[in-house]
Design a protein around this motif. Structure first.
Motif, PDB file in Angstrom:
ATOM      1  N   GLY A  25       0.800  -1.216   0.000  1.00 44.58           N
ATOM      2  CA  GLY A  25       0.000   0.000   0.000  1.00 44.58           C
ATOM      3  C   GLY A  25       0.832   1.265   0.000  1.00 44.58           C
ATOM      4  N   ALA A  26       2.148   1.119   0.170  1.00 49.65           N
ATOM      5  CA  ALA A  26       3.106   2.230   0.168  1.00 49.65           C
ATOM      6  C   ALA A  26       2.891   3.215   1.313  1.00 49.65           C
ATOM      7  CB  ALA A  26       3.086   2.975  -1.169  1.00 49.65           C
ATOM      8  N   THR A  27       2.117   2.836   2.318  1.00 47.62           N
ATOM      9  CA  THR A  27       1.879   3.760   3.438  1.00 47.62           C
ATOM     10  C   THR A  27       3.139   4.011   4.248  1.00 47.62           C
ATOM     11  OG1 THR A  27       1.168   1.889   4.807  1.00 47.62           O
ATOM     12  CG2 THR A  27      -0.552   3.117   3.655  1.00 47.62           C
ATOM     13  N   LEU A  28       4.097   3.068   4.223  1.00 50.04           N
ATOM     14  CA  LEU A  28       5.299   3.209   5.034  1.00 50.04           C
ATOM     15  C   LEU A  28       6.441   3.884   4.287  1.00 50.04           C
ATOM     16  CD1 LEU A  28       5.238  -0.355   6.622  1.00 50.04           C
ATOM     17  CD2 LEU A  28       4.635   1.788   7.743  1.00 50.04           C
ATOM     18  N   VAL A  29       6.408   3.855   2.967  1.00 49.35           N
ATOM     19  CA  VAL A  29       7.557   4.347   2.197  1.00 49.35           C
ATOM     20  C   VAL A  29       7.261   5.600   1.383  1.00 49.35           C
ATOM     21  CG1 VAL A  29       8.591   2.059   2.032  1.00 49.35           C
ATOM     22  CG2 VAL A  29       6.983   2.809   0.266  1.00 49.35           C
ATOM     23  N   TRP A  30       5.999   5.988   1.338  1.00 47.05           N
ATOM     24  CA  TRP A  30       5.638   7.103   0.455  1.00 47.05           C
ATOM     25  C   TRP A  30       6.383   8.383   0.818  1.00 47.05           C
ATOM     26  CZ3 TRP A  30       3.265   6.703  -4.034  1.00 47.05           C
ATOM     27  CH2 TRP A  30       2.832   7.870  -4.663  1.00 47.05           C
ATOM     28  N   ALA A  31       6.419   8.709   2.103  1.00 45.90           N
ATOM     29  CA  ALA A  31       7.102   9.935   2.525  1.00 45.90           C
ATOM     30  C   ALA A  31       8.586   9.877   2.195  1.00 45.90           C
ATOM     31  CB  ALA A  31       6.895  10.167   4.023  1.00 45.90           C
ATOM     32  N   THR A  32       9.195   8.697   2.371  1.00 43.70           N
ATOM     33  CA  THR A  32      10.614   8.538   2.046  1.00 43.70           C
ATOM     34  C   THR A  32      10.852   8.730   0.563  1.00 43.70           C
ATOM     35  OG1 THR A  32      10.903   7.007   3.888  1.00 43.70           O
ATOM     36  CG2 THR A  32      12.580   6.959   2.165  1.00 43.70           C
ATOM     37  N   SER A  82      -7.613  -2.682  14.491  1.00 43.04           N
ATOM     38  CA  SER A  82      -7.078  -1.717  15.457  1.00 43.04           C
ATOM     39  C   SER A  82      -5.930  -0.892  14.891  1.00 43.04           C
ATOM     40  CB  SER A  82      -6.594  -2.452  16.710  1.00 43.04           C
ATOM     41  OG  SER A  82      -5.370  -3.133  16.465  1.00 43.04           O
ATOM     42  N   VAL A  83      -5.535  -1.151  13.653  1.00 38.60           N
ATOM     43  CA  VAL A  83      -4.374  -0.477  13.079  1.00 38.60           C
ATOM     44  C   VAL A  83      -4.761   0.901  12.549  1.00 38.60           C
ATOM     45  CG1 VAL A  83      -2.623  -0.542  11.268  1.00 38.60           C
ATOM     46  CG2 VAL A  83      -3.278  -2.648  12.449  1.00 38.60           C
ATOM     47  N   GLY A  84      -4.125   1.934  13.055  1.00 38.77           N
ATOM     48  CA  GLY A  84      -4.257   3.270  12.514  1.00 38.77           C
ATOM     49  C   GLY A  84      -5.678   3.770  12.374  1.00 38.77           C
ATOM     50  N   THR A  85      -5.902   4.531  11.332  1.00 40.20           N
ATOM     51  CA  THR A  85      -7.210   5.103  11.022  1.00 40.20           C
ATOM     52  C   THR A  85      -7.866   4.315   9.897  1.00 40.20           C
ATOM     53  OG1 THR A  85      -6.299   6.583   9.346  1.00 40.20           O
ATOM     54  CG2 THR A  85      -6.335   7.389  11.639  1.00 40.20           C
ATOM     55  N   GLY A  86      -9.128   4.613   9.645  1.00 38.06           N
ATOM     56  CA  GLY A  86      -9.813   3.964   8.539  1.00 38.06           C
ATOM     57  C   GLY A  86      -9.108   4.199   7.216  1.00 38.06           C
ATOM     58  N   ALA A  87      -8.572   5.384   7.024  1.00 34.33           N
ATOM     59  CA  ALA A  87      -7.856   5.687   5.783  1.00 34.33           C
ATOM     60  C   ALA A  87      -6.613   4.816   5.638  1.00 34.33           C
ATOM     61  CB  ALA A  87      -7.475   7.164   5.750  1.00 34.33           C
ATOM     62  N   VAL A  88      -5.901   4.613   6.743  1.00 35.78           N
ATOM     63  CA  VAL A  88      -4.718   3.753   6.710  1.00 35.78           C
ATOM     64  C   VAL A  88      -5.114   2.323   6.399  1.00 35.78           C
ATOM     65  CG1 VAL A  88      -2.920   2.714   8.146  1.00 35.78           C
ATOM     66  CG2 VAL A  88      -3.318   5.178   8.245  1.00 35.78           C
ATOM     67  N   ARG A  89      -6.179   1.829   7.036  1.00 31.58           N
ATOM     68  CA  ARG A  89      -6.597   0.440   6.826  1.00 31.58           C
ATOM     69  C   ARG A  89      -7.095   0.201   5.407  1.00 31.58           C
ATOM     70  NH1 ARG A  89      -8.492   1.481  12.071  1.00 31.58           N
ATOM     71  NH2 ARG A  89     -10.650   1.792  11.377  1.00 31.58           N
ATOM     72  N   ALA A  92      -3.167   0.155   3.645  1.00 30.54           N
ATOM     73  CA  ALA A  92      -2.101  -0.710   4.170  1.00 30.54           C
ATOM     74  C   ALA A  92      -2.442  -2.179   3.944  1.00 30.54           C
ATOM     75  CB  ALA A  92      -1.890  -0.436   5.655  1.00 30.54           C
ATOM     76  N   THR A  93      -1.420  -2.987   3.697  1.00 35.36           N
ATOM     77  CA  THR A  93      -1.610  -4.406   3.419  1.00 35.36           C
ATOM     78  C   THR A  93      -1.115  -5.280   4.572  1.00 35.36           C
ATOM     79  OG1 THR A  93       0.560  -4.639   2.375  1.00 35.36           O
ATOM     80  CG2 THR A  93      -1.296  -4.004   0.945  1.00 35.36           C
TER      81      THR A  93
END
Length: 241
Positions: A25-32, A82-89, A92-93
């Motif tokens: 989902g690129a949620t962890l690397v997008w900012a980098t 329980s992970v993050g927000t609805g947008a993150v879920r 994220a994979t």
């Protein structure tokens, strides 16, 4: 950035051999990537059928966290929810959470399910345990496990900007052909994950006594109480009558 979406394992292998970077989902690397630059090529498991399964005893790495529903055991469903927000879920994979994230919110749930991982090496897919998965971080295709009799999960409140919230996961499994039952418990305390097990035959108090003699017994008082409460609730859960 050129994104490849292969539909076969061989297609994934070819893209990796050509230098593509695996991405979920690129949620962890997008900012980098925004800071340091995007890779020329990336490859996703989004179209790979075996990486998108959701079932009673299996879960694909490309499944989005919001898609982890009541088809899987409760412990895994609640962990994903329980992970993050609805947008993150919604982005994220499963694979990104377990392999790419330092939080590994799904790892305690996967541990109490005694899950095995199917991963992709340069030459072939193969099966491994969660310890190797976390240590070596190969490309995860999916998880599979033996369905528990019952399971549960809880996450304590956390402070914004503070350490990761404490979580405890528990599951009871049939153990052997004589009707035995085994409780597996795993916690995330900060960034550390601890897992233990205990025979259920002597009852809840005996199980709690056994767990007190493990590293779980050295947890802070609030965490120990969360473990006690979750173990008690799980051992009284449906499927154990």
């Amino acid at each position: 950035m050129l994104l490849s979406l292969p539909t076969t394992v061989s297609g994934i292998q070819q893209a990796l051999a050509e230098g593509a970077v695996p991405v979920g989902g690129a949620t962890l690397v997008w900012a980098t990537w925004q800071r340091d630059g995007f890779p020329e090529r990336a490859v996703s498991l989004r179209k790979l059928p075996e990486a998108n399964v959701v079932g009673r005893e299996e879960l694909g790495a490309a499944v989005l966290l919001h898609q982890v529903d009541d088809r899987v055991p409760e412990v895994l469903r609640r962990a994903a929810g329980s992970v993050g927000t609805g947008a993150v879920r919604r982005t994220a994979t499963v694979g990104g959470n377990i392999v790419g994230s330092t939080l590994r919110c799904l790892l305690p749930a996967a541990l109490v399910l005694d899950a095995r991982a199917r991963v992709l090496a340069t030459d072939r897919p193969y099966e491994t345990d969660l310890a190797e998965l976390v240590a070596k971080r190969p490309l995860l295709l999916g998880l599979h496990w033996r369905a528990p009799l019952t399971s549960g999960y809880r996450k304590l409140p956390g402070d914004a900007g503070g350490p990761p919230p404490f979580v405890v996961a528990a599951a009871v499994h049939a153990d052997g052909e004589d009707g035995g039952r085994l409780l597996r418990v795993a916690v995330r305390d900060g960034y550390d994950v601890i897992s233990e097990s205990a025979d259920c035959g002597a009852g809840t108090e005996a199980v709690l006594d056994t767990l007190r003699d493990t590293p779980l017994g050295a947890l802070p008082a609030t965490a120990r109480e969360a473990v006690r409460a979750q173990v008690t609730e799980t051992l009284a859960g449906p499927g154990l009558g």
